[in-house]
Design a protein around this motif. Structure first.
Motif, PDB file in Angstrom:
ATOM      1  N   GLN A   1      40.002  23.284  45.886  1.00 20.96           N
ATOM      2  CA  GLN A   1      40.394  23.959  47.109  1.00 20.96           C
ATOM      3  C   GLN A   1      41.807  24.534  46.938  1.00 20.96           C
ATOM      4  OE1 GLN A   1      39.688  21.720  50.801  1.00 20.96           O
ATOM      5  NE2 GLN A   1      38.473  20.253  49.600  1.00 20.96           N
ATOM      6  N   PRO A   2      41.974  25.839  47.136  1.00 17.70           N
ATOM      7  CA  PRO A   2      43.303  26.447  46.980  1.00 17.70           C
ATOM      8  C   PRO A   2      44.379  25.799  47.834  1.00 17.70           C
ATOM      9  CG  PRO A   2      41.619  28.148  47.103  1.00 17.70           C
ATOM     10  CD  PRO A   2      40.932  26.847  47.419  1.00 17.70           C
TER      11      PRO A   2
ATOM     12  N   SER B   1      40.825  31.705  38.687  1.00 10.73           N
ATOM     13  CA  SER B   1      39.666  30.876  38.342  1.00 10.73           C
ATOM     14  C   SER B   1      39.933  29.396  38.571  1.00 10.73           C
ATOM     15  CB  SER B   1      39.276  31.116  36.881  1.00 10.73           C
ATOM     16  OG  SER B   1      40.236  30.565  35.997  1.00 10.73           O
ATOM     17  N   GLU B   2      41.220  28.998  38.502  1.00 15.72           N
ATOM     18  CA  GLU B   2      41.592  27.602  38.724  1.00 15.72           C
ATOM     19  C   GLU B   2      41.925  27.315  40.176  1.00 15.72           C
ATOM     20  OE1 GLU B   2      44.835  27.120  36.070  1.00 15.72           O
ATOM     21  OE2 GLU B   2      43.607  27.328  34.259  1.00 15.72           O
TER      22      GLU B   2
ATOM     23  N   ALA C   1      48.153  33.561  41.446  1.00 18.00           N
ATOM     24  CA  ALA C   1      47.413  34.776  41.106  1.00 18.00           C
ATOM     25  C   ALA C   1      47.980  35.981  41.842  1.00 18.00           C
ATOM     26  CB  ALA C   1      45.934  34.594  41.441  1.00 18.00           C
ATOM     27  N   LYS C   2      48.288  35.817  43.131  1.00 16.67           N
ATOM     28  CA  LYS C   2      48.840  36.931  43.913  1.00 16.67           C
ATOM     29  C   LYS C   2      50.197  37.356  43.376  1.00 16.67           C
ATOM     30  CE  LYS C   2      50.110  38.358  48.586  1.00 16.67           C
ATOM     31  NZ  LYS C   2      51.392  38.914  48.124  1.00 16.67           N
TER      32      LYS C   2
ATOM     33  N   GLY D   1      41.562  20.472  32.763  1.00 14.39           N
ATOM     34  CA  GLY D   1      40.476  20.218  31.836  1.00 14.39           C
ATOM     35  C   GLY D   1      39.159  20.531  32.506  1.00 14.39           C
ATOM     36  N   HIS D   2      38.051  19.909  32.029  1.00 14.47           N
ATOM     37  CA  HIS D   2      36.768  20.131  32.695  1.00 14.47           C
ATOM     38  C   HIS D   2      36.845  19.610  34.122  1.00 14.47           C
ATOM     39  CE1 HIS D   2      36.592  16.100  30.895  1.00 14.47           C
ATOM     40  NE2 HIS D   2      35.813  15.779  31.899  1.00 14.47           N
ATOM     41  N   ARG D   3      37.685  18.625  34.323  1.00 18.07           N
ATOM     42  CA  ARG D   3      38.130  18.236  35.668  1.00 18.07           C
ATOM     43  C   ARG D   3      39.643  18.335  35.676  1.00 18.07           C
ATOM     44  NH1 ARG D   3      34.172  13.800  35.543  1.00 18.07           N
ATOM     45  NH2 ARG D   3      32.486  14.294  36.987  1.00 18.07           N
ATOM     46  N   THR D   4      40.204  18.622  36.842  1.00 12.55           N
ATOM     47  CA  THR D   4      41.650  18.739  36.959  1.00 12.55           C
ATOM     48  C   THR D   4      42.184  17.518  37.692  1.00 12.55           C
ATOM     49  OG1 THR D   4      41.504  21.148  37.000  1.00 12.55           O
ATOM     50  CG2 THR D   4      43.536  20.184  37.813  1.00 12.55           C
ATOM     51  N   TYR D   5      43.198  16.901  37.092  1.00 15.82           N
ATOM     52  CA  TYR D   5      43.737  15.652  37.631  1.00 15.82           C
ATOM     53  C   TYR D   5      45.187  15.823  38.055  1.00 15.82           C
ATOM     54  CZ  TYR D   5      39.726  13.036  35.729  1.00 15.82           C
ATOM     55  OH  TYR D   5      38.478  12.563  35.453  1.00 15.82           O
TER      56      TYR D   5
END
Length: 324
Positions: A146-147, A95-96, A102-103, A184-188
């Protein structure tokens, strides 16, 4: 010996085998929530049960117990719990946007299941829990990442290596020195931009359009930890000019509810004689505080700082049907 004590002993054996330096009495007290005397009894039982246990005093004069060649495959308890934990972690990583993590977590899960005799039952039990866990997933919007950008950041953190990015609307690339990531609600990305300043500052990862980990190492800022850096803010926004003591007073009818919240890692709760509750902590990020305080309506009063008090004063509603 009761079943619960036997389970604790086997779990303690797992910990003594997994930790390279062994386990101390203080570790046992913290891990199991027991007294020092009970921890001593647990190590006595460990010594009586396992012949491959070593005890040694470290440089800090603390004795630690370690299992040598423990054959950990003999101590695989509660497979469904392990499967649940890996599944939840994998879903969170996906989700992040951390697809690499995840893999890997899914591979570990499948590897664990492959070694379980009663695979079908364990998988069914774990799936039942996971379906229920979906009901408590945190709602609300979040920024998509973006992954490939996250992969480059993770690679740079491993070095640590410098990171070349194109940020926001900048035409020229920047060279950053990553120190950590704030979720958080945004990732920094917490990083230093040596071309502009020496201090660590935040960069919104959703505004990074290109990222490449360079084969150039650098020295992290002396004494920096992401936990201490994060604690300077209420949410994720860092602003040294706003950093200072924050004091909130919750009305008596909201005090019990507020006491159940962890507003800040270093918060201090002060119950008052009239039934109200005062919460104190040091942090920056007044806007994120205002977003949260709005949910409490007129059940909370900002006592400090004055700038935050002014910011929320006209937005303290009395008609909310429920508190957070």
């Amino acid at each position: 010996m009761s079943f619960s004590k036997a389970q604790d002993l086997i779990r303690l054996a797992q910990i003594a085998a997994a930790r390279r330096g062994g386990v101390s009495l203080e570790d046992i007290c913290e891990e199991f929530g027991v007294s020092h005397r009970t921890a001593q009894r647990m190590t006595d039982a460990l010594e009586e049960t396992f012949g491959n246990l070593e005890a040694a005093d470290g440089e800090d004069r603390k004795r630690r117990w370690r299992l040598v060649n423990p054959g950990l495959s003999q101590f695989q308890l509660r497979h469904e719990t392990g499967v649940e934990a890996l599944d939840i972690a994998a879903r969170a990583a996906e989700s992040e946007g951390r697809l690499r993590h995840a893999k890997t977590l899914n591979d570990l899960r499948n590897g664990m299941l492959a070694r379980v005799p009663a695979r079908a039952r364990v998988e069914a039990d774990a799936e039942a829990v996971l379906m229920a866990m979906g009901q408590v997933t945190r709602p609300g919007p979040k920024v998509s990442l973006q992954p490939a950008i996250l992969d480059a950041i993770i690679e740079s953190l491993r070095g640590p290596f410098r990171l070349r990015v194109r940020y926001n609307q900048d035409a020229a690339a920047r060279i950053l020195e990553p120190h950590g990531v704030l979720l958080g609600h945004r990732t920094y990305l917490a990083a230093r931009d040596p071309a502009k300043a020496d201090e660590v500052r935040n960069f919104r990862i959703d505004l990074i359009h290109e990222a490449e980990a360079l084969n150039e190492s650098f020295a992290l800022q002396e004494g920096f930890t992401i936990a201490e850096y994060a604690a300077q803010a209420f949410g994720v926004w860092q602003d040294p000019a706003q950093y200072g003591e924050v004091i909130w007073r919750f009305a008596p009818e909201a005090a019990d509810r507020a006491a159940g919240f962890r507003f800040h890692p270093q918060q201090v709760l002060e119950p008052q004689a009239d039934g109200s509750l005062i919460v104190r902590f040091h942090a920056a990020g007044w806007l994120e505080m205002a977003w949260h305080l709005y949910q409490w309506g007129d059940k909370v009063e900002v006592m400090a700082p004055q700038a935050l008090r002014d910011m929320v004063e006209g937005h303290r509603r009395s008609d909310f049907a429920a508190m957070p």
